[in-house]
Design an enzyme around this catalytic site. Structure first.
Site, short mmCIF file in Angstrom:
data_model
loop_
_atom_site.label_atom_id
_atom_site.label_comp_id
_atom_site.label_asym_id
_atom_site.label_seq_id
_atom_site.Cartn_x
_atom_site.Cartn_y
_atom_site.Cartn_z
N CYS A 1 6.79 14.44 73.63
CA CYS A 1 6.96 15.14 74.91
C CYS A 1 6.55 14.21 76.05
O CYS A 1 5.88 13.20 75.83
CB CYS A 1 6.15 16.42 74.96
SG CYS A 1 4.36 16.15 74.86
N ASP B 1 32.11 2.30 105.81
CA ASP B 1 32.64 1.08 106.41
C ASP B 1 34.15 1.09 106.14
O ASP B 1 34.58 1.42 105.03
CB ASP B 1 31.99 -0.15 105.76
CG ASP B 1 32.49 -1.44 106.39
OD1 ASP B 1 32.41 -1.55 107.62
OD2 ASP B 1 32.96 -2.31 105.64
#
Length: 804
Positions: A22, A492
Site C-alpha cells: 500500500c 501559438d
C-alpha cells in the site's frame, strides 16, 4: 548548482522495490531509509515501485529498512555512461515487492540510513529507487527486508559497482504462480474453513476449534504482526499497527473466529491493492517491451544480429517489412510506411523515405529500410518517454500531498477514538467492558486508511500511462491536475494552429506580354537567392510544377530590407515584394482597384507579393501557412469542454491573424507580437484567469511556455527540446490530442475526489454504527476492504479513457 545539491545529485542511486502492499507502507519505507546512516535523503516512487537513495546504503540496509513488509530491493540495470556529469554517482535500481506507498517511504528512509548513501529517492509509480552514494544490492535488499523487496540494478554510476555490473543484463522477472505467491493466505483460509466446520460440529469453546482459528491467525497474519509489533515499539502508527492491535484485542476477549477473519480479509485487501497497482504500472511496462532487444546490423560487409546495448551511433541497421524498428535513426536507403502509434498515438502509418527519421518501437510495414543509428539505446525517444513517465509517476501530485498529510494525523486520531470508545462507556456509563472493548477494536479496523492512501497513486499512474500510450506525455501528477483546472488556453499560431509550412495558394499573371511559366521561372530564380522564410514555398511550387530556373541568369541581386528583393535579368530589373515597395517605386498601374485585390488576399490570411519592374506590374503571388485540418474541431471541442477563452498569439499582421483566427474559431486574437510580448500576455492572462495553458512548438515560444501554468509542446517525437522543456508534450505533432488530455485530466480529478469522498463517507457510516452498538469486526473489515477494492477499480477506469 550549489555544492550540497551537487553532492546529492552525484550520489543518487535508484533501486527497484518488490513487496509494497500500500502507499502507506511505501511512505514508511521512505522514512526508514532516510534514517539510515550515510543516507542524506530518499524518495519513493510508489507508482513505479522504485526508490531514489541519496547517499551510501547497501541493499541489505535497504531491505532491513523495508523488513516490516519483507521488501526486496534491487539496483536498476546499468546503462551506458557516455559523459560523466554531476549525476555520475546516482544509481538507479528497479524494486520489486512494493505493496503500498507507505512501505515505499519506509524503504526510502532505510536506504538513506545506509552507510555510504548520501540520499535516496523512491519512485513508487515506476517501482524504482535512485541512490546517491555507494550501496550494494545486498544492502538495499536488507533495507527492504521488512517487505522482502527485490532490488535490481538499472543504472549504476559508481565505478566500483559499474565494473561488476557493466555486462550484467537486467534479470527477467520471474512469474510466480498464484498459489505459490499467496500460499500462506490460501492455507490460512483453509484453516478458517476447518475452524468453522469444527465450530459447527464441536462447538465454539472446543480446543480444536480454537487451535484452528489461532493457527489461521498466526499463519495468515505473520507478516502483518511482524510489522505491527515493530511499529508499536517505535510508536509508529499506520494501518498495520491498527490491524495488529485489533487482532490482539479480539484474541484477548476470546473472539478467535472474528480475529482470524480480520487477518484473512486484510491480507486479501492488501493482495487486491497490490494487484491494482501492478495493473496500473503495466501501462508503462508495456512501453518497455515495445522496442526489440536485438537488431540486424551491417558491419564489415556482414549482417549480424546484435543486442541493442551493443549498437553504436553510426551503425547501419537493416529493418525488413513487418519488423519493429529497434533504434532511432535516419533512413539512408529504402521507402516504406511506418506505424508510429507506439510513440505518437497516430493510427495511420506515415510514409518514410531517405533522410526521414524513424523511432525505436515503431513498426516498418512495407519496404526494406537501411537506417543509420543516431542515438544509443538509452537515448532513444521511447527510452526518454519511459524515463520521463516513470519520473512523472513519482512526482507527488497536490491531491497526494493532501492525502499523505491527512493520513499522518488520521491514524493516531483513530487510535485515540478507538481507545475512548473502549474505555469511556464502561467507566462512566456502566457499559459492558467486553461489548465496548469489542466496539473499540472494530473502530480500529474500520479506521484503516487503505482506500484513502491508494486512490491517488493508482489514479495518477493509470492516467499518465494511458496518456503515454496515446501519444501524450504528461510529466507529472501536478501537471495532470493543473490541466484539469485550466480556464484559458493560448495557442501559438505557427506550427500549432497552422502546419508551419508555407505554400503557394494563388498566382496570377497581370500582363499579357509574359507567359505564366516564364514569369514563375523569373520569380523562382530571384527567390532562390533570398533568405526570406516564404521563399521555400515558391521553390517547392516550382519543383512540383517542373519549372526550371537554373538557366535564368540573375545579376546585381539585392535584398530590400522589410520590403522585398530585386535582381537584373537580361538587362531588366525585376522586383518582388510588398505593395508598399511598388507604391514607393511609383509604378503607374498600381491602382486603387489593384490594391483592393491585394487586400482581399491578405484578409484571407495570405501574404501577397507583387512581381514587376519599376514601370509595370507583371503578377501577384500569395503564400500562406496552411491551417491544420484539425484546428477548427479542436477549438470547438475545447469550447464544449467549458474552456471559453482560447487565444491565438502570433507575430503576423492583423489581417492575416484575424483571417486565421476567424477560420479556426478562437475567442481572441493577438497579432504582431514579439516573443517578449507573448510572455507579457501570458502573465496578463494568468492574472485574469488564474490557470492558463500555453501550447506551442517549445522552441521560439519557450519563455511563454515556461510562464504558463501548464506548458504544452507540439511534435515531441521529433524534438528532444519539446520533451525536455514542456510540462506536456503531444508526441505526434497532433493537436487533436489536446481535448483528450483535458478530458483525461478532469476525469482523473473527479475520480480522485469521488474516491476520497467515498472512502471517508463509508468510514463515517460504519463509525456511526458504534452508537447503537451494531459495529462488528465483520462489518468493519468488510467496509474497509470494500472501500479499498471499489476505489482501486474506479481508479483503474482511467486506463480505459479513449481518445475520441
Amino acid at each position: 548548482m550549489d555544492s550540497s545539491t551537487k553532492t546529492l545529485t552525484e550520489d543518487k542511486q535508484v533501486y527497484r522495490v518488490e513487496g509494497f502492499s500500500c502507499a502507506n507502507c511505501a511512505g514508511k519505507f521512505e522514512k526508514n531509509v532516510k534514517e539510515l546512516s550515510g543516507v542524506h535523503d530518499a524518495k519513493v516512487n510508489f507508482g513505479a515501485s522504485k526508490i531514489d537513495v541519496f547517499g551510501s546504503a547497501t541493499v541489505e540496509d535497504l531491505e532491513k529498512a523495508g523488513a516490516f513488509e519483507n521488501l526486496k530491493v534491487a539496483p536498476e540495470k546499468a546503462r551506458r555512461r557516455v559523459e560523466p556529469v554531476v549525476t555520475e554517482d546516482k544509481n538507479v535500481y528497479r524494486v520489486e515487492g512494493f505493496s503500498c506507498a507507505n512501505c515505499a517511504g519506509k524503504f526510502e528512509k532505510n536506504v538513506k540510513q545506509l552507510a555510504g548513501v548520501q540520499d535516496a529517492k523512491v519512485n513508487f509509480g515506476a517501482s524504482k529507487i535512485d541512490v546517491y552514494g555507494n550501496a550494494s544490492v545486498e544492502e538495499l535488499e536488507k533495507a527492504g527486508a521488512f517487505e522482502n523487496l527485490k532490488v535490481i540494478p538499472e543504472k549504476l554510476a559508481n565505478p566500483s559497482i559499474q565494473a561488476v555490473k557493466e555486462d550484467t543484463k537486467a534479470p527477467k522477472e520471474e512469474k510466480i504462480p498464484f498459489y505459490k505467491k499467496h500460499s500462506t493466505l490460501l492455507f490460512a483460509t483453509l484453516l478458517i474453513a476447518f475452524g468453522y466446520l469444527s465450530h459447527f460440529v464441536n462447538g465454539e469453546d472446543n480446543l480444536v476449534t480454537s487451535m484452528l482459528f489461532v493457527s489461521s491467525i498466526v499463519i495468515g497474519g505473520y507478516s502483518l504482526f511482524k510489522v505491527g509489533f515493530q511499529n508499536l515499539i517505535r510508536f509508529d502508527f499506520d494501518m498495520k499497527t491498527l490491524m495488529t492491535v485489533a487482532v490482539i484485542g479480539a484474541a484477548i476477549i476470546g473472539e478467535w473466529a472474528e480475529a482470524s477473519i480480520v487477518v484473512i480479509l486484510f491480507a486479501i485487501s492488501e493482495a487486491l491493492e497490490r494487484f491494482s497497482m501492478d495493473r496500473a504500472r503495466q501501462s508503462i511496462r508495456s512501453l518497455m517491451d515495445i522496442a526489440p532487444k536485438e537488431a540486424l546490423v551491417r558491419r564489415n560487409g556482414q549482417e549480424i544480429m546484435i543486442h541493442v546495448d551493443d549498437i553504436a551511433v553510426g551503425d547501419i541497421m537493416i529493418v525488413k517489412p513487418g519488423e519493429k524498428i529497434a533504434m532511432d535513426g535516419i533512413i539512408i536507403n529504402g521507402v516504406s510506411a511506418v506505424n508510429q502509434a507506439a510513440i505518437t498515438g497516430e493510427s495511420v502509418p506515415v510514409a518514410k523515405t531517405v533522410d526521414d527519421e524513424v523511432f525505436a518501437g515503431t513498426l516498418n510495414e512495407e519496404g526494406l529500410l537501411e537506417v543509420k543509428i543516431t542515438k544509443y539505446v538509452e537515448d532513444t525517444t521511447i527510452s526518454k518517454i519511459i524515463h520521463l513517465v516513470e519520473e512523472a509517476q513519482g512526482e507527488r501530485a497536490p491531491a497526494q500531498a493532501f492525502v499523505d498529510k491527512f493520513a499522518k494525523y488520521y491514524t493516531p486520531i483513530i487510535m485515540v477514538i478507538a481507545a475512548l470508545v473502549a474505555v469511556v462507556p464502561p467507566l462512566f456509563f456502566g457499559g459492558s467492558w467486553d461489548t465496548w472493548v469489542y466496539q473499540g477494536l472494530a473502530v480500529l479496523v474500520v479506521g484503516c486508511p487503505c482506500a484513502l492512501v491508494i486512490t491517488t497513486p493508482i489514479s495518477i499512474v493509470s492516467a499518465i500511462g494511458n496518456a503515454a500510450k496515446k501519444g501524450v506525455l504528461i510529466k507529472g501528477g501536478v501537471y495532470l491536475e493543473e490541466l484539469g483546472a485550466i480556464k484559458a488556453i493560448a495557442f501559438d499560431k505557427t506550427g500549432t494552429l497552422t502546419k508551419g509550412v508555407p505554400v503557394v495558394t494563388d498566382f496570377k499573371v497581370l500582363n499579357d506580354q509574359v507567359e505564366e511559366k516564364e514569369l514563375f521561372s523569373i520569380i523562382t530564380a530571384l527567390e532562390y537567392r533570398s533568405q526570406h522564410p516564404l521563399a521555400s514555398a515558391i521553390m517547392k511550387k516550382a519543383e512540383q510544377d517542373n519549372i526550371t530556373y537554373s538557366d535564368v541568369r540573375v545579376k546585381d541581386f539585392t535584398s530590400i530590407t522589410g520590403r522585398g528583393i530585386q535582381g537584373n535579368i537580361d538587362g531588366t530589373t525585376y522586383y518582388i515584394g510588398s505593395p508598399r515597395l511598388f507604391k514607393e517605386l511609383n509604378v503607374s498601374d498600381f491602382s486603387l482597384e489593384f490594391e483592393n485585390k491585394v487586400k482581399v488576399l491578405q484578409n484571407q490570411g495570405k501574404t501577397a507579393m507583387i512581381i514587376g519592374t519599376d514601370q509595370t506590374i507583371l503578377g501577384v503571388i500569395a503564400v500562406a501557412d496552411e491551417v491544420r485540418e484539425t484546428s477548427k474541431n479542436v477549438i470547438l471541442k475545447l469550447h464544449q469542454l467549458g474552456i471559453k477563452q482560447t487565444i491565438m498569439l502570433t507575430g503576423d499582421n492583423q489581417g492575416t491573424a484575424e483571417a486565421i483566427g476567424a477560420h479556426v474559431g478562437v475567442s481572441d486574437i493577438q497579432s504582431e507580437l514579439l516573443p517578449q510580448d507573448k510572455l507579457d500576455y501570458i502573465k496578463k492572462m494568468k492574472a485574469e484567469h488564474g490557470n492558463v495553458a500555453m501550447i506551442g512548438d517549445g522552441v521560439n515560444d519557450a519563455p511563454a511556455l515556461a510562464a504558463s501554468t501548464v506548458g504544452i509542446a507540439m511534435g515531441g517525437a521529433g524534438t528532444d527540446t519539446a520533451i525536455e522543456t514542456a510540462d506536456i508534450a503531444l508526441m505526434g505533432d497532433d493537436l487533436s490530442k489536446l481535448p483528450f488530455a483535458v478530458r483525461l485530466s478532469r476525469k482523473t480529478l473527479n475520480i480522485i475526489k469521488a474516491n476520497i469522498t467515498f472512502a471517508i463517507g463509508i468510514k463515517i457510516i460504519a463509525l456511526l454504527l458504534v452508537i447503537p452498538g451494531w459495529l462488528t469486526l465483520w462489518i468493519a473489515i468488510l467496509s474497509d476492504m470494500g472501500a479499498t477494492i471499489l476505489v482501486a477499480l474506479n481508479s483503474l477506469r482511467l486506463m480505459r479513457v479513449k481518445d475520441k
